[in-house]
Design a protein around this motif. Structure first.
Motif, mmCIF file in Angstrom:
data_model
loop_
_atom_site.group_PDB
_atom_site.id
_atom_site.type_symbol
_atom_site.label_atom_id
_atom_site.label_comp_id
_atom_site.label_asym_id
_atom_site.label_seq_id
_atom_site.Cartn_x
_atom_site.Cartn_y
_atom_site.Cartn_z
ATOM 1 N N LEU A 30 7.662 8.800 -9.522
ATOM 2 C CA LEU A 30 8.673 9.847 -9.668
ATOM 3 C C LEU A 30 9.253 10.239 -8.309
ATOM 4 O O LEU A 30 10.455 10.460 -8.170
ATOM 5 C CB LEU A 30 8.045 11.065 -10.348
ATOM 6 C CG LEU A 30 8.981 12.226 -10.613
ATOM 7 C CD1 LEU A 30 10.110 11.792 -11.514
ATOM 8 C CD2 LEU A 30 8.230 13.378 -11.229
ATOM 9 N N LEU A 31 8.380 10.276 -7.295
ATOM 10 C CA LEU A 31 8.838 10.633 -5.954
ATOM 11 C C LEU A 31 9.832 9.598 -5.443
ATOM 12 O O LEU A 31 10.862 9.945 -4.860
ATOM 13 C CB LEU A 31 7.630 10.727 -5.024
ATOM 14 C CG LEU A 31 7.889 11.420 -3.701
ATOM 15 C CD1 LEU A 31 8.031 12.899 -3.937
ATOM 16 C CD2 LEU A 31 6.761 11.161 -2.743
ATOM 17 N N GLU A 66 0.831 -1.209 0.000
ATOM 18 C CA GLU A 66 0.000 0.000 0.000
ATOM 19 C C GLU A 66 0.862 1.254 0.000
ATOM 20 O O GLU A 66 0.538 2.237 -0.645
ATOM 21 C CB GLU A 66 -0.931 0.009 1.211
ATOM 22 C CG GLU A 66 -1.967 -1.101 1.211
ATOM 23 C CD GLU A 66 -2.941 -0.981 0.050
ATOM 24 O OE1 GLU A 66 -3.087 0.127 -0.480
ATOM 25 O OE2 GLU A 66 -3.547 -2.004 -0.319
ATOM 26 N N GLY A 67 1.970 1.204 0.752
ATOM 27 C CA GLY A 67 2.826 2.377 0.829
ATOM 28 C C GLY A 67 3.443 2.727 -0.505
ATOM 29 O O GLY A 67 3.457 3.890 -0.898
ATOM 30 N N LEU A 118 13.664 10.402 -4.589
ATOM 31 C CA LEU A 118 14.046 10.158 -3.191
ATOM 32 C C LEU A 118 15.225 9.199 -3.114
ATOM 33 O O LEU A 118 16.225 9.472 -2.429
ATOM 34 C CB LEU A 118 12.856 9.598 -2.411
ATOM 35 C CG LEU A 118 13.177 9.169 -0.981
ATOM 36 C CD1 LEU A 118 13.634 10.357 -0.169
ATOM 37 C CD2 LEU A 118 11.975 8.539 -0.301
ATOM 38 N N ARG A 175 2.550 1.705 -3.670
ATOM 39 C CA ARG A 175 1.795 1.936 -4.894
ATOM 40 C C ARG A 175 0.895 3.155 -4.792
ATOM 41 O O ARG A 175 0.336 3.577 -5.789
ATOM 42 C CB ARG A 175 1.021 0.698 -5.317
ATOM 43 C CG ARG A 175 -0.130 0.376 -4.475
ATOM 44 C CD ARG A 175 -0.642 -0.990 -4.781
ATOM 45 N NE ARG A 175 -2.000 -1.033 -4.312
ATOM 46 C CZ ARG A 175 -3.025 -1.374 -5.057
ATOM 47 N NH1 ARG A 175 -2.834 -1.756 -6.277
ATOM 48 N NH2 ARG A 175 -4.223 -1.362 -4.574
ATOM 49 N N ASN A 176 0.774 3.754 -3.603
ATOM 50 C CA ASN A 176 -0.054 4.941 -3.492
ATOM 51 C C ASN A 176 0.748 6.231 -3.524
ATOM 52 O O ASN A 176 0.207 7.295 -3.250
ATOM 53 C CB ASN A 176 -0.896 4.882 -2.215
ATOM 54 C CG ASN A 176 -2.071 3.956 -2.383
ATOM 55 O OD1 ASN A 176 -2.715 3.952 -3.427
ATOM 56 N ND2 ASN A 176 -2.327 3.137 -1.398
ATOM 57 N N VAL A 177 2.016 6.134 -3.819
ATOM 58 C CA VAL A 177 2.859 7.325 -3.901
ATOM 59 C C VAL A 177 3.469 7.349 -5.301
ATOM 60 O O VAL A 177 3.846 6.295 -5.814
ATOM 61 C CB VAL A 177 3.944 7.277 -2.806
ATOM 62 C CG1 VAL A 177 4.949 8.381 -3.004
ATOM 63 C CG2 VAL A 177 3.317 7.379 -1.428
ATOM 64 N N PRO A 178 3.530 8.518 -5.954
ATOM 65 C CA PRO A 178 4.026 8.554 -7.332
ATOM 66 C C PRO A 178 5.415 7.939 -7.477
ATOM 67 O O PRO A 178 6.275 8.134 -6.615
ATOM 68 C CB PRO A 178 4.060 10.038 -7.656
ATOM 69 C CG PRO A 178 3.115 10.673 -6.728
ATOM 70 C CD PRO A 178 3.100 9.841 -5.489
ATOM 71 N N TYR A 220 8.451 -0.270 -6.956
ATOM 72 C CA TYR A 220 7.134 0.227 -7.323
ATOM 73 C C TYR A 220 6.360 -0.828 -8.112
ATOM 74 O O TYR A 220 5.229 -1.168 -7.759
ATOM 75 C CB TYR A 220 7.316 1.499 -8.144
ATOM 76 C CG TYR A 220 6.050 2.195 -8.567
ATOM 77 C CD1 TYR A 220 5.369 3.001 -7.686
ATOM 78 C CD2 TYR A 220 5.563 2.066 -9.857
ATOM 79 C CE1 TYR A 220 4.218 3.659 -8.069
ATOM 80 C CE2 TYR A 220 4.420 2.719 -10.256
ATOM 81 C CZ TYR A 220 3.755 3.520 -9.362
ATOM 82 O OH TYR A 220 2.622 4.168 -9.752
ATOM 83 N N PHE A 238 2.662 -3.863 -7.639
ATOM 84 C CA PHE A 238 1.579 -4.217 -8.553
ATOM 85 C C PHE A 238 1.606 -5.710 -8.848
ATOM 86 O O PHE A 238 0.574 -6.374 -8.909
ATOM 87 C CB PHE A 238 1.692 -3.408 -9.848
ATOM 88 C CG PHE A 238 1.377 -1.952 -9.653
ATOM 89 C CD1 PHE A 238 0.080 -1.498 -9.757
ATOM 90 C CD2 PHE A 238 2.368 -1.054 -9.324
ATOM 91 C CE1 PHE A 238 -0.227 -0.174 -9.553
ATOM 92 C CE2 PHE A 238 2.077 0.274 -9.117
ATOM 93 C CZ PHE A 238 0.777 0.717 -9.234
#
Lengths: 437, 403
Positions: free
Chosen positions: B140-141, B132-133, B145, B135-138, B281, B285
């Protein structure tokens, strides 16, 4: 008989009370044994996970607990940390957020106008709540048709008559459709309505808005798209893209399933070409070469171009998801709709699409989440989304060297929205589930 | 018999709209006309605009000297070579990071997906947090990072000197520095060719043995052991050949010399950040796909297999997995496609992929935006059509054979 009973030394006459299960077979210990340490592999995995959790928490906790919230730059942050918890302690410098949150949330939007995006967001929430939850009062749905124009006016500002004139175009289209569809049916009514609206927008809307503005000047300060940025920009692109791409995607999916060869080929080609190329390439296309294909001298707002590209991109994905839903419906549903004598649009609207869309909900919401996350890509074509601002902030002398704090803040904002969307789709799926009760 | 024939009425214009037989033709003709009009309008605009700029679209710029260097290249390249060659370097770099990413994302995803279904609460919750952590953040970020961590929080090469603060990992074979990650590289000497041939033959032998054992099982019902003889056949001759040929393959370790590491392979920070972020990332999925696939096999299948007397691991291999695979593979392949397309985010960290060479420096130097974007779009389109083609093949092979 007596001899035999004499040989029995002991016969129990009452039952022993049931004894407590051994300590290892009850309560928490049993649960831990059966779930966490049932086998060697499981035990290793458990210990490994606990170690991971511990090492993350033990790093994060002091970092967060020692955080500095008020400072003007990174060295001041470090000085405060040295003074309070010592030079070696890990400490977050959230002062960068308290210093720059305006940019991260609103971009270059004028400070005295911050109420406008905030009010717009509140209006948006009020507008979509009755759409999301059937328990909400139905009367709130009346806000929905006004919503796009109200949001546009709040965000960009200018004369109130511009969005009013734009809305009148839809009224004109509706009237023309009302008049002509009894005569010529859908196939005459729809094109006529589209042409009427286009003609109204091209030739009548501008002068009308101008005249009304002269007559009754109502307006708020106009704010150019160049000033938009930060999370506001992400939300604008995301919301516009989401609300426009769903209808377009459904139409494309129907086109791809159509019997008409040309419509079918066009839809298929459009979907495959859009999906085959990354969004970044489409955004650069919008920025670099779209101008070649427009009449010389046309300038056209970059934010609008981005919204169009993002919409087309996610419409192609939604089309594929909906096509899956259409294909998953049993053929009997199509035949039943035909045998009831419904025409194509009626059968789609009343029988096929409600069922197909229900099947496609998880896929559609996943596409929306993807779209919302992809709004960060606009940083590459020079728009200032939150990530664009982190680059600028990290390049400034004050905050050079800060990154965790910024990325945690932005990541959290995206996480909240995306996670909420995901949970909502699960809720909707459960609510609409009819079979397997 | 006087059958009343339907009265023959002459064709009327209104039939084009009202008669379903003609309506679809009308709609298609109108669509086609609108399309032709739009294409003509766009084409004319493009012609006028290009003429005003004095540009004639052509691809001759691809054979001109590029004049720029690329920091990472799988084939020989320097600034004196052509723009075309630079584009190929970029394409290969894209494929490299996509290939690496697909492998690690699959491993991560399968692990996380299976573990999230585990009865072990600690493990399954941890995996849920990961999925959840991430796949819910872009994406690119994550890329920026991880790149920031790689460049700002890792030690400099000079920290690895005697008495420095950093040390190498895995027995002095790997170093993580702010200039990249250094790992050992293989060194091929005489006799390596023989070793490779032996290794390939041994693997072929192992496959052949498995075929033979399976045929025998199906023909006679005799079950030969499958796993360990195949492993033996594959490994033993290769190891023997390695020592007989006098250890022809060695490793060159990175060593600190001067201000930087020498020898070994340097994985640059952009590649590393892109690779790690893409894997983490996309892994989430894939984890969801694997989990959904295993859950999609109904419980009755497991129970039926147990009722037939199959042991748990045979139930998994012969009953559950083949059915789960049918659900897993198609979306898995489309995740590979997504990963490949997402690798175009490389420009965020300056990794020289096809977007950076052909669509970046070449485009800016030559001003050939139209042609460069067209070529780049075609490259991605070809890749995705290829993957779609593979997916159709797989789908057809795995389709349920119904009646």
């Amino acid at each position: 008989m007596t001899g035999k009973s004499a040989s029995l030394t002991f016969v129990r006459t009452e039952m022993i009370p049931a004894s407590e299960p051994p300590l290892s077979e009850k309560g928490a210990i049993k649960w831990v044994r059966e779930n966490l340490f049932s086998s060697w592999l499981n035990a290793i995995l458990t210990l490994l996970s606990i170690w991971v959790v511990w090492s993350v928490v033990s790093h994060l906790f002091p970092w967060f607990a020692n955080s500095v919230w008020v400072a003007d730059n990174l060295s001041e942050c470090r000085a405060i940390r040295d003074a309070t918890v010592g030079p070696d302690a890990s400490s977050a410098c959230f002062a960068v957020i308290t210093d720059r949150w305006q940019q991260l949330l609103f971009g270059f939007y004028p400070r005295e106008a911050y109420w406008r995006p905030v009010l717009a967001l509140a209006l948006l929430l009020v507008g979509i709540l009755p759409l999301l939850f059937t328990a909400m009062p139905r009367k709130l749905l009346l806000v929905l048709p006004v919503l796009p124009f109200a949001l546009f006016w709040l965000l960009w500002g200018g004369s109130i008559w511009t969005p009013v004139a734009a809305a009148l175009g839809f009224v004109v289209a509706g009237l023309v459709f009302r008049l002509l569809s009894p005569v010529g049916g859908l196939s005459l009514g729809v094109p006529a309505a589209v042409i009427a609206a286009a003609a109204f927008w091209l030739y009548a809307a501008g002068p009308l808005a101008g005249a009304l503005q002269d007559l009754l000047p109502i307006g708020i300060e106009y704010i150019d798209s160049k000033k938009f940025g930060g999370f506001t920009l992400s939300l604008i692109i995301g919301v516009a893209g989401i609300s426009l791409s769903l209808p377009l995607g459904v139409v494309l999916a129907l086109g791809r399933k159509s019997d008409m060869m040309i419509v079918n080929m066009l839809s298929t080609a459009f979907i495959e070409i859009i999906r085959g190329v990354p969004l970044i390439v489409w955004l650069f296309t919008a920025q670099l070469i779209l101008g070649y294909f427009l009449p010389p001298g046309t300038t056209f707002d970059l934010t609008l171009r981005v919204i169009i590209m993002v919409t087309l991109f996610s419409a192609a994905y939604i089309a594929e998801v909906v096509r899956g839903g259409l294909a998953a419906l049993p053929k009997g549903q199509y035949e039943a709709a035909d045998s009831l004598g419904l025409d194509y649009w009626k059968s789609m609207r009343l029988i096929i699409l409600p069922q197909a869309l229900k099947i496609s909900i998880p896929g559609i919401v996943n596409t929306f989440i993807g779209l919302f996350k992809d709004t960060t890509l606009v940083v590459f074509i020079g728009l200032f989304d939150p990530i664009g601002f982190t680059n600028a902030i990290r390049a400034s002398t004050d905050w050079n060297g800060v990154y965790w704090e910024l990325y945690v803040f932005i990541g959290l904002m995206f996480f909240i929205f995306c996670f909420a969307m995901g949970r909502y789709s699960m809720y909707l799926e459960r609510k609409l589930q009819r079979e397997n009760r | 018999m006087a059958l009343t024939e339907a009265p023959k009425r002459s064709f009327r214009l209104s039939q084009l709209i009202h008669d379903t037989r003609y309506r679809s033709i009308t709609i298609q003709v109108v669509t086609l006309a609108l399309l032709a009009l739009a294409v003509f309008w766009l084409g004319r605009n493009a012609a006028v605009n290009l003429q005003a700029l004095g540009l004639t679209p052509n691809f001759r710029f691809l054979s001109n000297r590029s004049g720029y260097d690329i920091s990472q290249s799988l084939i020989a390249y320097d600034a004196s070579m052509t723009h075309g060659r630079a584009a190929i370097v970029g394409i290969l770099n894209t494929l490299l990071v996509a290939g690496l990413g697909c492998v690690t994302a699959t491993v991560l995803g399968v692990l996380a997906g299976v573990l999230r279904l585990s009865k072990n609460l600690v493990v399954s919750r941890l995996m849920a947090v990961y999925v959840e952590g991430f796949r819910n953040v872009p994406l690119l970020l994550w890329i920026v990072l991880i790149y920031a961590v790689m460049t700002e929080s890792t030690p400099q090469p000079r920290d690895f000197r005697e008495g420095g603060t950093a040390s190498m990992l895995f027995g002095d074979s790997m170093a993580i520095t702010n200039r990249g990650v250094y790992i050992p590289s293989p060194v091929w000497s005489d006799g390596a060719g023989v070793l490779i041939v032996v290794a390939i033959l041994a693997i072929a032998g192992a496959i052949f043995y498995r075929r033979f054992a399976r045929k025998r099982l199906f023909d006679t019902g005799q079950l030969l052991p499958m796993v360990w003889p195949a492993l033996l056949i594959a490994i033993v001759p290769t190891v023997l050949a390695y020592f007989v040929m006098g250890r022809p393959v060695g490793l060159s370790y990175p060593e600190l010399g001067g201000f930087n590491f020498q020898g070994g392979i340097q994985i640059s920070n952009p590649l590393m950040a892109l690779w790690v972020a893409l894997s983490l990332y996309t892994g989430t999925f894939i984890a969801e796909i694997v989990r959904a696939g295993i859950l999609a096999v109904s419980k009755g299948q497991t129970e039926a297999a147990f009722a037939l007397g199959l042991r748990p691991n045979r139930t998994m291999n012969l009953v559950i997995l083949p059915q789960a695979m049918r659900v897993i593979i198609p979306p898995l392949i489309s995740q590979y496609l997504n990963l490949t397309k997402n690798s175009s985010l490389a420009i965020a960290v300056g990794y020289p992929d096809v977007k950076a060479t052909l669509g970046g420096i070449t485009l800016n130097q030559t001003g050939r935006a139209l042609e460069a974007m067209l070529l780049m779009g075609l490259f991605y389109l070809v890749i995705s059509l290829l993957i779609a083609f593979v997916m159709n093949l797989v789908n057809n092979r795995m389709k349920l054979q119904e009646r």
